[in-house]
Design a protein around this motif. Sequence first.
Motif, PDB file in Angstrom:
ATOM      1  N   ALA A 221      10.339 133.090-106.332  1.00 57.04           N
ATOM      2  CA  ALA A 221      10.213 133.477-107.854  1.00 57.04           C
ATOM      3  C   ALA A 221       8.981 134.501-107.930  1.00 57.04           C
ATOM      4  CB  ALA A 221      10.259 132.344-108.537  1.00 57.04           C
ATOM      5  N   HIS A 222       7.878 133.880-107.567  1.00 60.86           N
ATOM      6  CA  HIS A 222       6.499 134.583-107.838  1.00 60.86           C
ATOM      7  C   HIS A 222       6.591 135.908-107.121  1.00 60.86           C
ATOM      8  CE1 HIS A 222       2.553 135.886-106.723  1.00 60.86           C
ATOM      9  NE2 HIS A 222       2.198 135.871-107.979  1.00 60.86           N
ATOM     10  N   ALA A 223       7.285 136.004-106.012  1.00 58.71           N
ATOM     11  CA  ALA A 223       7.298 137.669-105.377  1.00 58.71           C
ATOM     12  C   ALA A 223       8.269 138.217-106.361  1.00 58.71           C
ATOM     13  CB  ALA A 223       8.001 137.142-104.079  1.00 58.71           C
ATOM     14  N   ALA A 224       9.290 137.676-106.652  1.00 63.26           N
ATOM     15  CA  ALA A 224      10.078 138.735-107.796  1.00 63.26           C
ATOM     16  C   ALA A 224       9.586 139.131-109.013  1.00 63.26           C
ATOM     17  CB  ALA A 224      11.309 138.042-107.938  1.00 63.26           C
ATOM     18  N   PHE A 225       8.818 138.252-109.653  1.00 63.98           N
ATOM     19  CA  PHE A 225       8.399 138.422-110.993  1.00 63.98           C
ATOM     20  C   PHE A 225       7.054 139.303-110.925  1.00 63.98           C
ATOM     21  CE2 PHE A 225       7.090 134.073-111.245  1.00 63.98           C
ATOM     22  CZ  PHE A 225       5.768 134.167-111.290  1.00 63.98           C
ATOM     23  N   LYS A 226       6.380 138.852-109.925  1.00 63.54           N
ATOM     24  CA  LYS A 226       4.852 139.605-109.892  1.00 63.54           C
ATOM     25  C   LYS A 226       5.201 141.148-109.243  1.00 63.54           C
ATOM     26  CE  LYS A 226       2.103 137.869-111.444  1.00 63.54           C
ATOM     27  NZ  LYS A 226       1.307 136.932-110.992  1.00 63.54           N
ATOM     28  N   SER A 227       6.018 141.225-108.444  1.00 59.61           N
ATOM     29  CA  SER A 227       6.248 142.930-108.021  1.00 59.61           C
ATOM     30  C   SER A 227       6.579 143.502-108.967  1.00 59.61           C
ATOM     31  CB  SER A 227       7.113 142.576-106.666  1.00 59.61           C
ATOM     32  OG  SER A 227       8.470 142.268-107.227  1.00 59.61           O
ATOM     33  N   LEU A 228       7.475 142.864-109.890  1.00 59.75           N
ATOM     34  CA  LEU A 228       8.138 143.604-110.940  1.00 59.75           C
ATOM     35  C   LEU A 228       7.130 143.714-112.108  1.00 59.75           C
ATOM     36  CD1 LEU A 228      10.555 144.745-112.755  1.00 59.75           C
ATOM     37  CD2 LEU A 228      11.112 142.339-113.585  1.00 59.75           C
ATOM     38  N   GLY A 229       6.123 142.815-112.413  1.00 52.08           N
ATOM     39  CA  GLY A 229       5.019 143.124-113.287  1.00 52.08           C
ATOM     40  C   GLY A 229       4.236 144.126-112.843  1.00 52.08           C
ATOM     41  N   PHE A 230       3.897 144.262-111.592  1.00 54.29           N
ATOM     42  CA  PHE A 230       3.009 145.212-111.397  1.00 54.29           C
ATOM     43  C   PHE A 230       3.508 146.698-111.399  1.00 54.29           C
ATOM     44  CE2 PHE A 230      -0.227 142.132-109.642  1.00 54.29           C
ATOM     45  CZ  PHE A 230      -1.510 142.483-110.085  1.00 54.29           C
ATOM     46  N   LEU A 231       4.910 146.467-110.852  1.00 50.55           N
ATOM     47  CA  LEU A 231       5.636 147.932-110.826  1.00 50.55           C
ATOM     48  C   LEU A 231       5.520 148.372-112.342  1.00 50.55           C
ATOM     49  CD1 LEU A 231       8.315 147.412-108.086  1.00 50.55           C
ATOM     50  CD2 LEU A 231       6.069 148.654-107.940  1.00 50.55           C
ATOM     51  N   ALA A 232       6.062 147.621-113.112  1.00 46.88           N
ATOM     52  CA  ALA A 232       6.010 147.689-114.636  1.00 46.88           C
ATOM     53  C   ALA A 232       4.771 148.367-115.220  1.00 46.88           C
ATOM     54  CB  ALA A 232       6.735 146.918-115.510  1.00 46.88           C
ATOM     55  N   ALA A 233       3.865 147.782-114.816  1.00 39.03           N
ATOM     56  CA  ALA A 233       2.364 147.984-115.269  1.00 39.03           C
ATOM     57  C   ALA A 233       1.961 149.234-114.542  1.00 39.03           C
ATOM     58  CB  ALA A 233       1.252 146.907-114.731  1.00 39.03           C
ATOM     59  N   GLY A 234       2.415 149.657-113.441  1.00 33.36           N
ATOM     60  CA  GLY A 234       2.160 150.926-112.906  1.00 33.36           C
ATOM     61  C   GLY A 234       2.835 152.182-113.482  1.00 33.36           C
TER      62      GLY A 234
ATOM     63  N   PHE B  66      11.415 129.030-113.765  1.00 34.33           N
ATOM     64  CA  PHE B  66      11.747 127.873-114.389  1.00 34.33           C
ATOM     65  C   PHE B  66      12.066 126.642-113.499  1.00 34.33           C
ATOM     66  CE2 PHE B  66      15.080 125.213-116.719  1.00 34.33           C
ATOM     67  CZ  PHE B  66      14.216 124.596-117.426  1.00 34.33           C
ATOM     68  N   VAL B  67      13.028 126.992-112.791  1.00 36.18           N
ATOM     69  CA  VAL B  67      13.634 126.018-111.797  1.00 36.18           C
ATOM     70  C   VAL B  67      12.541 125.403-111.028  1.00 36.18           C
ATOM     71  CG1 VAL B  67      15.562 125.917-110.273  1.00 36.18           C
ATOM     72  CG2 VAL B  67      16.000 127.159-112.161  1.00 36.18           C
ATOM     73  N   SER B  68      11.755 126.518-110.250  1.00 35.74           N
ATOM     74  CA  SER B  68      10.654 125.825-109.205  1.00 35.74           C
ATOM     75  C   SER B  68       9.666 124.799-110.080  1.00 35.74           C
ATOM     76  CB  SER B  68       9.977 126.955-108.593  1.00 35.74           C
ATOM     77  OG  SER B  68       9.638 127.886-109.471  1.00 35.74           O
ATOM     78  N   GLU B  69       9.069 125.296-111.413  1.00 36.47           N
ATOM     79  CA  GLU B  69       8.421 124.511-111.907  1.00 36.47           C
ATOM     80  C   GLU B  69       9.159 123.109-112.549  1.00 36.47           C
ATOM     81  OE1 GLU B  69       5.932 126.372-114.777  1.00 36.47           O
ATOM     82  OE2 GLU B  69       5.607 128.151-113.688  1.00 36.47           O
ATOM     83  N   TRP B  70      10.238 123.188-112.618  1.00 37.79           N
ATOM     84  CA  TRP B  70      10.938 121.994-113.030  1.00 37.79           C
ATOM     85  C   TRP B  70      11.014 121.074-111.853  1.00 37.79           C
ATOM     86  CZ3 TRP B  70      15.742 119.798-111.421  1.00 37.79           C
ATOM     87  CH2 TRP B  70      16.227 118.671-112.201  1.00 37.79           C
ATOM     88  N   LEU B  71      11.598 121.544-110.646  1.00 39.79           N
ATOM     89  CA  LEU B  71      11.499 120.709-109.592  1.00 39.79           C
ATOM     90  C   LEU B  71      10.022 120.129-109.197  1.00 39.79           C
ATOM     91  CD1 LEU B  71      13.557 122.674-107.056  1.00 39.79           C
ATOM     92  CD2 LEU B  71      14.218 120.667-108.130  1.00 39.79           C
ATOM     93  N   LEU B  72       9.052 120.906-109.597  1.00 39.03           N
ATOM     94  CA  LEU B  72       7.579 120.214-109.215  1.00 39.03           C
ATOM     95  C   LEU B  72       7.283 119.184-110.098  1.00 39.03           C
ATOM     96  CD1 LEU B  72       4.955 120.182-108.072  1.00 39.03           C
ATOM     97  CD2 LEU B  72       4.250 122.173-109.270  1.00 39.03           C
ATOM     98  N   VAL B  73       7.632 119.325-111.584  1.00 39.09           N
ATOM     99  CA  VAL B  73       7.372 118.212-112.746  1.00 39.09           C
ATOM    100  C   VAL B  73       8.226 117.182-112.044  1.00 39.09           C
ATOM    101  CG1 VAL B  73       7.578 117.706-114.786  1.00 39.09           C
ATOM    102  CG2 VAL B  73       6.772 119.905-114.249  1.00 39.09           C
ATOM    103  N   GLN B  74       9.475 117.219-112.001  1.00 34.62           N
ATOM    104  CA  GLN B  74      10.630 116.010-111.399  1.00 34.62           C
ATOM    105  C   GLN B  74       9.860 115.320-110.201  1.00 34.62           C
ATOM    106  OE1 GLN B  74      12.994 115.166-113.190  1.00 34.62           O
ATOM    107  NE2 GLN B  74      12.398 116.722-114.831  1.00 34.62           N
ATOM    108  N   ALA B  75       9.313 115.927-109.004  1.00 30.70           N
ATOM    109  CA  ALA B  75       8.956 115.386-108.140  1.00 30.70           C
ATOM    110  C   ALA B  75       7.747 114.573-108.350  1.00 30.70           C
ATOM    111  CB  ALA B  75       8.568 116.447-107.038  1.00 30.70           C
ATOM    112  N   LEU B  76       6.651 115.047-109.471  1.00 31.76           N
ATOM    113  CA  LEU B  76       5.637 114.208-109.875  1.00 31.76           C
ATOM    114  C   LEU B  76       5.727 113.125-110.678  1.00 31.76           C
ATOM    115  CD1 LEU B  76       3.344 117.136-110.795  1.00 31.76           C
ATOM    116  CD2 LEU B  76       3.098 115.923-108.591  1.00 31.76           C
ATOM    117  N   ILE B  77       6.952 113.231-111.420  1.00 28.05           N
ATOM    118  CA  ILE B  77       7.230 111.951-112.491  1.00 28.05           C
ATOM    119  C   ILE B  77       7.972 111.157-111.772  1.00 28.05           C
ATOM    120  CG2 ILE B  77       6.923 113.724-114.292  1.00 28.05           C
ATOM    121  CD1 ILE B  77       9.849 113.658-114.971  1.00 28.05           C
TER     122      ILE B  77
END
Length: 658
Positions: free
Chosen positions: A332-345, A389-400
């Motif tokens: 997810a980070h690779a997808a949205f962060k590459s898109l964010g920097f390309l849009a900023a460019g 969203f899904v990855s952060e949800w999985l992390l929270v579920q693992a913690l709780i």
Amino acid sequence: MTATLAAGAPTAGKSLRHNDSATACAGALTALLGAAGLGAGALGMFGRVREVGIGWLLPLSGVRLGLDPLGGFFLALTGAVAVTVGLYAIGYARRERLGPVTLAVLPAFVAAMLMVPAAASVTTFLLAWELMAVASLVLVLTHHTQPRVRSAALVYAVMTQLGFVAILVGLMVLSAAGGADRFTDLHRLPQGARTAVFLLTLAGFGSKAGLVPLHAWLPRAHPEAPSPVSALMSAAMVNLGVYGVCRVDLQLLGPGPRWWGLTLMVVGGVSALYGVVQASVATDLKRLLAYSTTENLGLITLALGAATLFAAAGARATATIAAAAAMLHLVAHAAFKSLGFLAAGSVLTATGLRDLDRLGGLARRMPVTTTMFGVAALGASGLPLGAGFVSEWLLVQALIHTAKEHSAVLALTTPLAVGVVALTAGLGVAAMVKAFGIGFLARPRSEQAAHAREVPRTMLAGMAIAAAACLTVAVAPAVLSPALRPAVAALPAAHSAPFTELGAVVRLPGLQGSIEPGAIAACVVVATLTAALLTRWRRRRRPAPAAAPLWACGADDLTERMQYTATSFAEPLQRVFDDVLRPDTDIEVTHPAESRYLADRIVYRSRIADAIEERCYPPVIRSVTAAAALVRRAHTGSVHLYLAYGALGVLVVLVVAR
């Protein structure tokens, strides 16, 4: 004079055509290398790839390349980012007129990054790592005539070389204690060697991943590099720091003790919080995205630490979920962060600006770029329909869902970790709302923003591929399930429990809890369409209003001075985290000559520096400078003596390791 210009016109035309062909070749080669990496990574994840040795390429050890599911996963991820950036770079390089050195090094940088997860031996890994570091440094120095670029490159060079030294020493100890150079032959290390390697490699790989406190290079280098390079560094290169932690610390040395997991969780949690706090008050668009990288890599490290801690405590099911969350968030980070920097460019190309206080109004001038950045901002916010969203949800579920009876340590750490993730998500939303709302909506705050134009189609096509990846991760994560399963199973902390199936309904193995990203997306789409239809129906039934001037406190119309800037938007958060940020503020009031009770002009200045860099780095720099002054006495100018120093150092490390 006219004859001279006429004679020079064909030469200029040939030069431009040559530059266009060079940019097309560089971009196409970058994309082709990325496609090759994507294919090779798929072979490593789903098939058997035979190890290849090239003995003549390096003396003594040679070069050994091979792929397993873990290396294949990171190779495919790096290749996918390179495909997007390569296509985008064709149009970007034409608009920005990048030099031949940058165009030649860009595909070389991608090739070096692809070598890192494909390395099958310690020597090959170190070679690929150093090639990646040198290539990225050259790309950061693209606009080296500017002093701030040279300063950023100097900080990056120092930090990356210090990290490399830590990795070099750690892997030398690993190889000497294990009695082998190939990764597959390294087993059963002594406990003392394992601890030393873990600490050294965590420092080296953490520096490359931008983890606190070794993050200082990231908010400096990313903004000054060309935007395609920023996207590669932030969406691909920093992931290889996580790969080093997974390969060496978690796989070769693992399973580790509980304090390893606690260390990773603390480093990851502090990095996530500090990165998102800095992003929420940043006014430079690319600097904001750079600090967001520290935030997200911190969350990934926290998830890997949680998996290690849970596995050591016997909670195998939640360890698997945490490991899956880390791997999915990498995608997810690779997808949205590459898109964010390309849009900023694209914004930088169209306006020449990165300062959010001077942007605005781009939604009308650059609608496609605005939409693309909106998709990236939604993914970075961790909200539903966002890629994260899904990855952060999985992390929270693992913690709780971790059973507290496994350990008192878990009972203390998991609630704190949940609080860290929740606070990070909330501040991340504020940071991205500021970036999108202030930078792209409302009215333009400068002439450059008012006259911006949409970027070329090749740049839009590159962003469209990244946006499609963001939407896929957000709505249909089941597509990634076959790739994530072998990567998660390669980690010792997760291989003994079944992997959660990311189907239409994301279920947790052995635990209560599920989520349907597709159903959430469908509900949001239906609600949006319903609201739009009702609004249109009401407008048809209501009579047209009479034309009347807008009343706005005596003004005929609103101006850009009546809207929030990025600085004013972040001011409440700056007050909350004043002790962490340590801002340097100054108010200058100019009075008229008639009376000092009246104010003619008020100027407010606020400078927020990196508090960790300003407080922690100067003592270290002074110590290193003092040590260098002592070592300088041994510099006699003899090359043979320098080689003897190096050989003696290697010998000492090997003797200690044995």
